[in-house]
Design a protein around this motif. Structure first.
Motif, short mmCIF file in Angstrom:
data_model
loop_
_atom_site.label_atom_id
_atom_site.label_comp_id
_atom_site.label_asym_id
_atom_site.label_seq_id
_atom_site.Cartn_x
_atom_site.Cartn_y
_atom_site.Cartn_z
N MET A 231 -9.74 44.70 8.89
CA MET A 231 -10.76 43.65 8.87
C MET A 231 -11.02 43.12 10.27
O MET A 231 -12.15 42.83 10.65
CB MET A 231 -10.31 42.47 7.98
N ASP A 232 -9.96 43.05 11.07
CA ASP A 232 -10.13 42.58 12.44
C ASP A 232 -10.98 43.55 13.25
O ASP A 232 -11.82 43.15 14.05
CB ASP A 232 -8.75 42.43 13.10
N MET A 233 -10.77 44.86 13.00
CA MET A 233 -11.56 45.86 13.73
C MET A 233 -13.02 45.71 13.39
O MET A 233 -13.90 45.80 14.25
CB MET A 233 -11.09 47.26 13.35
N ILE A 234 -13.32 45.46 12.10
CA ILE A 234 -14.72 45.30 11.71
C ILE A 234 -15.30 44.04 12.33
O ILE A 234 -16.47 44.00 12.75
CB ILE A 234 -14.85 45.29 10.19
N GLU A 235 -14.47 43.00 12.44
CA GLU A 235 -14.97 41.79 13.09
C GLU A 235 -15.29 42.03 14.54
O GLU A 235 -16.25 41.50 15.08
CB GLU A 235 -13.92 40.68 12.99
N LEU A 236 -14.46 42.86 15.22
CA LEU A 236 -14.73 43.19 16.61
C LEU A 236 -16.07 43.91 16.74
O LEU A 236 -16.86 43.63 17.65
CB LEU A 236 -13.63 44.10 17.17
N VAL A 237 -16.33 44.83 15.80
CA VAL A 237 -17.59 45.56 15.84
C VAL A 237 -18.75 44.58 15.68
O VAL A 237 -19.72 44.61 16.41
CB VAL A 237 -17.64 46.63 14.73
N ASN A 238 -18.59 43.67 14.72
CA ASN A 238 -19.66 42.70 14.48
C ASN A 238 -19.87 41.80 15.69
O ASN A 238 -20.99 41.41 16.01
CB ASN A 238 -19.33 41.83 13.26
N LYS A 239 -18.76 41.49 16.34
CA LYS A 239 -18.86 40.53 17.45
C LYS A 239 -19.51 41.19 18.67
O LYS A 239 -20.37 40.59 19.33
CB LYS A 239 -17.44 40.08 17.80
N THR B 192 -19.89 48.61 9.88
CA THR B 192 -19.79 47.21 9.48
C THR B 192 -19.16 47.07 8.10
O THR B 192 -18.94 45.96 7.64
CB THR B 192 -21.18 46.57 9.44
N GLN B 193 -18.87 48.18 7.46
CA GLN B 193 -18.25 48.12 6.14
C GLN B 193 -16.92 48.85 6.18
O GLN B 193 -16.73 49.78 6.94
CB GLN B 193 -19.14 48.78 5.10
N LEU B 194 -16.00 48.40 5.31
CA LEU B 194 -14.67 48.99 5.27
C LEU B 194 -14.72 50.49 4.97
O LEU B 194 -13.96 51.28 5.50
CB LEU B 194 -13.84 48.30 4.18
N VAL B 195 -15.65 50.86 4.08
CA VAL B 195 -15.75 52.27 3.67
C VAL B 195 -16.01 53.15 4.88
O VAL B 195 -15.37 54.19 5.07
CB VAL B 195 -16.89 52.43 2.64
N GLU B 196 -16.96 52.72 5.73
CA GLU B 196 -17.28 53.52 6.91
C GLU B 196 -16.07 53.65 7.83
O GLU B 196 -15.81 54.71 8.39
CB GLU B 196 -18.43 52.86 7.68
N LEU B 197 -15.34 52.56 7.99
CA LEU B 197 -14.19 52.60 8.90
C LEU B 197 -13.12 53.54 8.36
O LEU B 197 -12.48 54.29 9.10
CB LEU B 197 -13.63 51.18 9.05
N HIS B 198 -12.93 53.53 7.03
CA HIS B 198 -11.92 54.41 6.46
C HIS B 198 -12.28 55.87 6.63
O HIS B 198 -11.41 56.74 6.70
CB HIS B 198 -11.73 54.08 4.97
N VAL B 199 -13.58 56.15 6.68
CA VAL B 199 -14.00 57.54 6.86
C VAL B 199 -13.70 58.00 8.28
O VAL B 199 -13.26 59.12 8.52
CB VAL B 199 -15.51 57.67 6.55
N ILE B 200 -13.94 57.09 9.26
CA ILE B 200 -13.76 57.49 10.66
C ILE B 200 -12.29 57.66 10.99
O ILE B 200 -11.88 58.64 11.61
CB ILE B 200 -14.38 56.42 11.59
N ILE B 201 -11.49 56.68 10.57
CA ILE B 201 -10.07 56.70 10.95
C ILE B 201 -9.30 57.39 9.84
O ILE B 201 -9.32 56.96 8.70
CB ILE B 201 -9.55 55.26 11.14
N SER B 202 -8.61 58.46 10.21
CA SER B 202 -7.87 59.19 9.18
C SER B 202 -6.56 58.46 8.89
O SER B 202 -5.94 57.88 9.78
CB SER B 202 -7.57 60.61 9.67
N ASN B 203 -6.16 58.49 7.64
CA ASN B 203 -4.93 57.81 7.20
C ASN B 203 -4.96 56.34 7.55
O ASN B 203 -3.99 55.76 8.03
CB ASN B 203 -3.68 58.42 7.82
N CYS B 204 -6.12 55.72 7.33
CA CYS B 204 -6.28 54.33 7.77
C CYS B 204 -5.30 53.41 7.07
O CYS B 204 -4.72 52.52 7.68
CB CYS B 204 -7.72 53.89 7.50
#
Lengths: 195, 209
Positions: free
Chosen positions: A128-136, A106-118
């Motif tokens: 941000m859209d990906m995080i919104e999808l997760v939240n939704k 749910t946070q940008l930091v976590e997403l950057h860790v998962i996806i390499s070369n984000c």
């Protein structure tokens, strides 16, 4: 003993949780049936009320991990399927998709860790859209547990030869058992769709 | 984190279990044999997913039990390299780094060279701390911890050249207290090595906004 295929495909946390719940319910049902059967039998003819200890321990720990440390209790099958459909529009690798689904960042930091070369692959709006999808899809209110199948003592003829007659639907639980069977068939679909 | 594996085996159902539904008896047999154990080069077996093929049960002379060739799918714990996993901190050590637990699996280590730069071990409190820009962040035992898998090791304690095709070893003793576990990393059959030298990894409370 032979391992025919090491890796048939990945399982997301949601599927493992469903499997866990299903086997817990089946075991509970089997125990109840045997307990009631035992009540009518003389002591020397009673059935064993036992299950392998290892699987009870592991499944219990797994249940605790999935319920406390992951966001599985907020997801249903529709949520997961819709999330996978939506996240497909971004070109993530299969491993990254599974990881996002499991971890539900749910946070940008976590997403950057998962996806390499984000930052190279996706713009800020897309992340941000990906995080919104997760939240939704994956962060809804915790789903209430489906009521556990209650044992209805209407099975005729199960006391004669003793033991389970799980395969025959003489009791009143036909709907609930169909539900369970339906869900097991559909569970594999999630893995196949994601693959 | 979990994968499906297809395994074929000849399962023995004891006569005392003949009253059970046959599927359940086979599943119990599989669970007592594979659950909570490590399949080398495959992973840590948890439970059975389903039975794909069931052969006819045969009874051999001298033994009343039935034997049947069964093909089944196991749910196996096998984290992929590069996967991000969340767990709880079990213990800190000067040599082995941080030991993380997932409840059902506790052989996860983050060695000192894969901790973020600036990590120091405090001999007094026996805890690791991360010093970054003059602020020291503590690793708390029992706290939520995120790490990335860097390597997965299968250690074999067999020195013979000829080993049986698939060997089962105990992955984790039942009801074992992990903190008093004196097994070294080389003795455990399945070890996951993680790293936290990226921003976003480590204790979750550091990155909460």
């Amino acid at each position: 003993m032979e391992v025919l295929e090491e890796n048939l495909g990945p399982l997301c946390f949601f599927e493992v949780d469903r499997l866990n719940k299903r086997s817990f319910n089946e075991r509970k049902k089997a125990l109840e049936i045997r307990k009631r059967a035992n009540q009518r039998l003389p002591k020397h003819k009673q059935f064993y009320l036992d299950f392998p200890q290892e699987v009870l321990y592991v499944e219990d720990q797994l249940h605790e991990y999935l319920r406390d440390n992951t966001k599985v209790k907020r997801q249903t099958r529709e949520h997961v399927v819709n999330f996978i459909k939506d996240i497909r529009k971004y070109s993530l690798t299969h491993a990254e998709e599974m990881n996002v689904l499991d971890l539900a960042p749910t946070q940008l930091v976590e997403l950057h860790v998962i996806i390499s070369n984000c930052s190279d692959r996706f713009s800020e709006e897309e992340t941000m859209d990906m995080i919104e999808l997760v939240n939704k899809h994956l962060m809804n209110e915790p789903v209430e547990r489906a009521p556990k199948p209650s044992f209805n003592n209407k099975n005729k003829g199960w006391g004669k030869r003793g033991g389970n007659r799980r395969t025959s639907d003489r009791g009143g639980n036909k709907e609930q058992r169909e539900d369970i069977q339906m869900s097991t068939a559909n569970d594999m679909d999630i893995a196949m769709q994601a693959a | 984190m979990f994968i499906l594996s297809l395994v074929k085996d000849k399962l023995r159902v004891d006569p005392s279990r003949f009253d059970l539904n046959y599927d359940m008896a086979l599943e119990n047999c599989i669970h007592s044999k594979y659950s909570n154990k490590v399949l080398p080069n495959v992973g840590f077996c948890i439970c059975v997913h389903d039975l794909t093929e069931k052969g006819d049960p045969y009874i051999y002379p001298g033994d009343g039990a039935s034997y049947s060739d069964v093909k089944f799918r196991l749910v196996v714990f096998r984290p992929g390299i590069g996967e991000v996993i969340r767990g709880k901190v079990l213990s800190c050590d000067h040599r082995t780094g941080i030991k993380v637990s997932l409840g059902f699996f506790t052989d996860i280590y983050v060695p000192p060279h894969l901790l973020p730069e600036g990590s120091e071990f405090d001999d007094g409190t026996n805890l690791w701390t991360w010093v970054y820009q003059d602020v020291s962040y503590e690793y708390k035992i029992g706290g939520s911890f995120t790490f990335k898998v860097s390597n997965v090791q299968f250690n074999s304690s067999y020195t013979d050249v000829e080993t049986p095709k698939v060997v089962l070893k105990r992955g984790q003793a039942l009801m074992d207290n992990p903190r008093h576990n004196s097994k070294s990393m080389e003795d455990t059959p399945f070890v996951v090595i993680g790293r936290t030298n990226e921003s976003g990894l480590g204790m979750d409370e550091w990155w909460e906004q």
